[in-house]
Motif scaffolding. Structure first.
Motif, short mmCIF file in Angstrom:
data_model
loop_
_atom_site.label_atom_id
_atom_site.label_comp_id
_atom_site.label_asym_id
_atom_site.label_seq_id
_atom_site.Cartn_x
_atom_site.Cartn_y
_atom_site.Cartn_z
N GLY A 10 3.27 -0.36 -0.57
CA GLY A 10 3.42 -0.67 -1.98
C GLY A 10 4.86 -0.98 -2.31
O GLY A 10 5.77 -0.50 -1.63
N TYR A 37 -2.43 -5.28 3.15
CA TYR A 37 -2.25 -4.65 1.84
C TYR A 37 -1.70 -5.71 0.89
O TYR A 37 -0.77 -6.45 1.23
CB TYR A 37 -1.30 -3.46 1.93
N GLY A 47 -0.72 2.86 4.42
CA GLY A 47 -0.49 2.55 3.03
C GLY A 47 0.74 1.70 2.86
O GLY A 47 1.60 1.63 3.74
N ALA A 71 -1.01 -0.41 -7.65
CA ALA A 71 -1.28 0.08 -6.31
C ALA A 71 -1.89 -1.07 -5.51
O ALA A 71 -2.53 -1.96 -6.07
CB ALA A 71 -2.23 1.28 -6.32
N ALA A 72 -1.68 -1.05 -4.21
CA ALA A 72 -2.20 -2.12 -3.36
C ALA A 72 -3.69 -1.96 -3.13
O ALA A 72 -4.24 -0.86 -3.23
CB ALA A 72 -1.47 -2.10 -2.01
N THR A 96 -1.88 4.96 0.37
CA THR A 96 -1.22 3.96 -0.46
C THR A 96 -0.68 4.58 -1.74
O THR A 96 -1.40 5.27 -2.46
CB THR A 96 -2.21 2.83 -0.81
#
Length: 240
Positions: A151, A98, A149, A44-45, A202
């Motif tokens: 990713g 991110y 978010g 995950a970022a 995210t």
């Protein structure tokens, strides 16, 4: 095999397994394999700050001030409103970014401008050589209302999340060509949540699945939801 994560990034991913609040929404449980065990390639970022430096570079920094990655400022801040047209003349202010590593080892960085006229600009950059070089994707900066978010699942498959006040959401965009083009996901949300305004966070990603934490708001209060998929076509909604 995925490349080793930088220590601060690895620590950030470990923290995701602990209770936390993401825009008022609890993080979902780690995606599970068919055997009921957590997938080993969980990613995950983390949210960092991007700074334009006088030498024409862009530095992504952890809250501690430690550098996570160095990009080209013309790529990272391309199309951002109010940026000086003189190469390398940054004002020292940071913007949200991110940063993460996909399960296949690809590093990704998404830099986000502040909202202007109801939208934010964002640039997506990818690295397949552990950050030695970066490629900015797409010919024009991608415009979203407010980035919430980001990713990548691989060098080709990635996600951008957003929230627009005139749209009940969730607003999630998918690329299958490494960020060259994006389409909005049709998540077919359940009828019992039809009166909710939804903000996606995210994503929690493995090589086999993706799960989005969703903050849902309705007249009666807030809900914490998770929307998950293994094929990006069929989605499972759960209430946390």
């Amino acid at each position: 095999m995925s490349l080793p994560l930088p220590q601060p990034l690895a620590a950030g991913l470990l923290a995701l397994s602990l209770p936390l609040t993401l825009a008022g929404c609890a993080a979902p449980a780690s995606p599970q394999s068919s055997a009921g065990e957590a997938d080993p390639d969980l990613s995950a970022a983390v949210v960092l700050s991007a700074y334009e430096l006088p030498d024409g570079s862009c530095e992504l920094r952890y809250p501690s001030g430690e550098a996570a990655a160095v990009l080209d400022a013309d790529d990272a801040f391309r199309g951002f409103p109010g940026r000086s047209s003189s190469e390398g003349e940054g004002d020292g202010s940071g913007v949200p970014a991110y940063f993460g590593q996909a399960p296949d080892g690809t590093l990704y960085a998404v830099t986000c401008s502040g909202p202007s006229a109801g939208s934010s600009r964002c640039n997506v950059l990818l690295s397949t050589d552990a950050g030695e070089s970066w490629t900015v994707t797409g010919e024009e900066p991608f415009s979203l209302s407010m980035v919430t978010g980001a990713g990548f699942q691989s060098a080709q498959v990635g996600f951008l999340c957003s929230r627009y006040f005139q749209d009940s959401g969730p607003e999630i965009y998918l690329t299958r060509d490494g960020g060259e083009s994006w389409v909005r996901l049709d998540l077919d949300r359940p009828e019992q949540y039809s009166d909710c305004s939804m903000t996606p966070g995210t994503p929690i990603i493995t090589s086999k699945s993706v799960s989005f934490p969703i903050q849902a708001v309705r007249a009666e209060g807030e809900l914490s939801l998770t929307c998950s998929s293994r094929d990006l076509e069929h989605w499972t909604w759960t209430e946390n």
